[in-house]
Design an enzyme around this catalytic site. Structure first.
Site, PDB file in Angstrom:
ATOM      1  N   GLU A  89       0.850  -1.226  -0.076  1.00 20.62           N
ATOM      2  CA  GLU A  89      -0.054  -0.021  -0.093  1.00 20.62           C
ATOM      3  C   GLU A  89       0.755   1.307   0.122  1.00 20.62           C
ATOM      4  O   GLU A  89       1.966   1.137   0.261  1.00 20.62           O
ATOM      5  CB  GLU A  89      -0.950  -0.008   1.315  1.00 20.62           C
ATOM      6  CG  GLU A  89      -0.128  -0.287   2.519  1.00 20.62           C
ATOM      7  CD  GLU A  89      -1.113  -0.593   3.674  1.00 20.62           C
ATOM      8  OE1 GLU A  89      -1.797  -1.661   3.341  1.00 20.62           O
ATOM      9  OE2 GLU A  89      -1.083  -0.045   4.595  1.00 20.62           O
ATOM     10  N   CYS A 102       3.356   8.157   0.789  1.00 20.99           N
ATOM     11  CA  CYS A 102       4.285   7.230   1.685  1.00 20.99           C
ATOM     12  C   CYS A 102       4.328   6.245   0.710  1.00 20.99           C
ATOM     13  O   CYS A 102       3.369   5.217   0.553  1.00 20.99           O
ATOM     14  CB  CYS A 102       3.655   7.008   2.877  1.00 20.99           C
ATOM     15  SG  CYS A 102       4.203   5.991   3.993  1.00 20.99           S
ATOM     16  N   CYS A 109       7.317  -7.496   6.372  1.00 26.27           N
ATOM     17  CA  CYS A 109       8.446  -6.764   7.077  1.00 26.27           C
ATOM     18  C   CYS A 109       9.074  -7.795   8.319  1.00 26.27           C
ATOM     19  O   CYS A 109       7.931  -8.538   8.829  1.00 26.27           O
ATOM     20  CB  CYS A 109       7.975  -5.587   7.783  1.00 26.27           C
ATOM     21  SG  CYS A 109       9.561  -4.656   8.685  1.00 26.27           S
ATOM     22  N   CYS A 113       8.484  -5.014  14.897  1.00 25.80           N
ATOM     23  CA  CYS A 113       8.175  -4.018  16.004  1.00 25.80           C
ATOM     24  C   CYS A 113       6.726  -4.536  16.464  1.00 25.80           C
ATOM     25  O   CYS A 113       5.877  -4.555  15.712  1.00 25.80           O
ATOM     26  CB  CYS A 113       8.155  -2.627  15.418  1.00 25.80           C
ATOM     27  SG  CYS A 113       9.572  -2.120  14.742  1.00 25.80           S
ATOM     28  N   CYS A 116       3.472  -2.406  15.334  1.00 26.55           N
ATOM     29  CA  CYS A 116       3.399  -2.252  13.766  1.00 26.55           C
ATOM     30  C   CYS A 116       2.454  -3.354  13.301  1.00 26.55           C
ATOM     31  O   CYS A 116       3.027  -4.363  13.136  1.00 26.55           O
ATOM     32  CB  CYS A 116       4.582  -1.952  13.238  1.00 26.55           C
ATOM     33  SG  CYS A 116       4.475  -1.523  11.562  1.00 26.55           S
ATOM     34  N   SER A 211      13.347   5.735  13.537  1.00 22.60           N
ATOM     35  CA  SER A 211      12.038   5.432  14.234  1.00 22.60           C
ATOM     36  C   SER A 211      12.508   4.843  15.778  1.00 22.60           C
ATOM     37  O   SER A 211      13.214   3.605  15.767  1.00 22.60           O
ATOM     38  CB  SER A 211      11.266   4.311  13.795  1.00 22.60           C
ATOM     39  OG  SER A 211      10.812   4.289  12.346  1.00 22.60           O
ATOM     40  N   LEU A 212      12.491   5.781  16.671  1.00 24.90           N
ATOM     41  CA  LEU A 212      12.999   5.608  17.990  1.00 24.90           C
ATOM     42  C   LEU A 212      12.337   4.936  18.819  1.00 24.90           C
ATOM     43  O   LEU A 212      12.506   3.654  19.442  1.00 24.90           O
ATOM     44  CB  LEU A 212      13.624   7.076  18.387  1.00 24.90           C
ATOM     45  CG  LEU A 212      14.864   6.828  19.538  1.00 24.90           C
ATOM     46  CD1 LEU A 212      15.958   6.282  19.160  1.00 24.90           C
ATOM     47  CD2 LEU A 212      15.075   8.229  20.012  1.00 24.90           C
ATOM     48  N   ASN A 287      -1.738   5.320  15.860  1.00 23.37           N
ATOM     49  CA  ASN A 287      -2.783   5.007  15.001  1.00 23.37           C
ATOM     50  C   ASN A 287      -3.228   3.677  15.702  1.00 23.37           C
ATOM     51  O   ASN A 287      -2.298   2.668  15.348  1.00 23.37           O
ATOM     52  CB  ASN A 287      -2.653   4.981  13.551  1.00 23.37           C
ATOM     53  CG  ASN A 287      -3.354   5.702  12.779  1.00 23.37           C
ATOM     54  OD1 ASN A 287      -4.632   5.583  13.137  1.00 23.37           O
ATOM     55  ND2 ASN A 287      -2.938   6.443  11.595  1.00 23.37           N
ATOM     56  N   CYS A 330       0.656   1.885   8.949  1.00 24.00           N
ATOM     57  CA  CYS A 330       1.466   0.919   7.932  1.00 24.00           C
ATOM     58  C   CYS A 330       0.809  -0.251   8.081  1.00 24.00           C
ATOM     59  O   CYS A 330       0.757  -0.760   9.247  1.00 24.00           O
ATOM     60  CB  CYS A 330       2.660   0.845   8.590  1.00 24.00           C
ATOM     61  SG  CYS A 330       3.716   2.146   8.284  1.00 24.00           S
TER      62      CYS A 330
END
Ligand code: SAH
Length: 355
Positions: A89, A102, A109, A113, A116, A211-212, A287, A330
């Site tokens: 996407e 984006c 992936c 994480c 996510c 991305s911390l 989100n 995401c």
């Protein structure tokens, strides 16, 4: 057969020189593809018949297709079907300064994480360069608008698909084509240290975002497995080298997760961690997804976190929200792919039609 959107201008030059053709053919083809946006070789009318036939025999053109569009105020989310029917996407956001898109870099992936959605479906494969380029081309064609900014923050870890990513940047940045300024391109990584160092040697002024999401190893280990491979001190050291080499400001993304990383002490620790660095912190309201372990922090908590950073003289912003109604986080669209009840099919040569 190669896809033609995989080639940089230099690749085209090598291709033509190898075939004892004039080098300027490369620029011609590049301009047909990216300035005039032709969708067939036959439209490249200033090329000799032999050159056209040769191209036709060796390259294919577009392979990805928009299969679903969700819209909300100022944001559209696109689901693409790839040649092997895998889905990725991309999200288009309308800002006052232009449109940013984006882009996804992988099918799924492997970074894992915890918060996510992209990682819920493990990596199936890397996207090829042309599949990244085509996301941009297809969206511009669909919404008949020019994209001014690209953020590589969709599904996937861009630095786990480094070579294809770099070719993508080279293609969209090239002056003979889309000519998207490198300062208008941002790549976001969860912290793949060797690639951060490699990235610092690129000749482009592309923005880097990290991305911390946690200010201590203890907490970051819990929510981002990559931290076990490259803990904070190693990451920060690489970023200091990156900043020294490029003289560029780094962005830190920090999602605020209720009760997990959003306490006052976290803000103080975060300020301490980045103090003195040429950086700014982008605080991101989470989100919410189907994952009940993670909730968005309350507005007051976010503001308080922000105030603490400011008091510590750290540059910080709170990210404007896009598309929380249309599951724009995401991987959210892809992870509910069984629910294509109302698929909008986009036919490449004409209007949208509903099926
Ligand atoms: N793998 C890269 C790029 C993709 S993720 C990276 O980790 O940076 C892009 C950003 O969106 C990351 O900062 C990621 O942590 C964040 N993100 C993931 N899920 C989210 C969610 N549900 N709400 C808000 N941000 C999210």
């Amino acid at each position: 057969m190669q896809n033609i959107y995989n080639l940089t201008l230099k690749d085209f030059e090598d291709y033509f020189v190898n075939r004892k053709e004039k080098k300027f053919r490369a620029t011609q083809v590049f301009e047909w593809l990216y300035r005039k946006r032709v969708t067939s070789f036959q439209e490249m009318t200033n090329l000799k018949k032999e050159v056209l036939e040769d191209l036709e025999q060796n390259f294919m053109m577009s392979t990805i297709q928009i299969v679903k569009v969700e819209e909300d105020t100022d944001v559209q989310k696109y689901l693409f079907s790839l040649k092997d029917s895998e889905k990725v996407e991309a999200v288009l956001m309308n800002h006052d300064y232009g449109n940013s898109v984006c882009i996804s870099t992988q099918v799924g992936c492997n970074m894992g994480c915890k918060f996510c959605e992209s990682g819920r479906l493990k990596k199936v494969r890397n996207l090829e360069t042309h599949e990244m380029v085509e996301q941009l081309l297809e969206i511009e064609k669909y919404c008949k608008t020019r994209i001014s900014h690209v953020v590589v923050m969709g599904i996937g870890e861009p630095f786990d698909n480094y070579d294809n990513l770099v070719k993508f940047i080279e293609i969209i940045n090239n002056d003979h084509g889309i000519a998207l300024g490198s300062r208008h391109i941002t790549v976001s990584t969860c912290g793949v240290v060797p690639k951060i160092l490699e990235f610092s040697h690129l000749p482009y002024q592309v923005n880097l975002a990290i991305s911390l999401h946690a200010p201590t190893n203890e907490l970051r280990n819990q929510i981002m497995p990559i931290n076990k491979a490259y803990p904070l001190e190693v990451l920060m050291d690489a970023l200091k080298k990156y900043i020294e080499k490029t003289n560029r400001r780094v962005t830190f993304e920090y999602i605020l997760l209720s009760g997990i990383n959003d306490k006052r002490e976290h803000a103080e620790l975060l300020a301490g961690l980045v103090r003195g660095m040429n950086c700014y912190i982008n605080l991101i309201p989470y989100n919410e997804t189907n994952n009940i372990d993670f909730k968005r922090s309350k507005k007051e908590t976010i503001l308080e976190f922000y105030d603490i950073l400011k008091k510590n003289k750290i540059n910080a912003t709170i990210r404007r929200e896009f598309g929380s109604k249309i599951s724009a986080a995401c991987g959210q669209l892809r992870s509910k792919k069984e629910e294509y009840d109302e698929i909008i099919l986009y036919d490449r040569h004409g209007e949208s039609k509903r099926s």
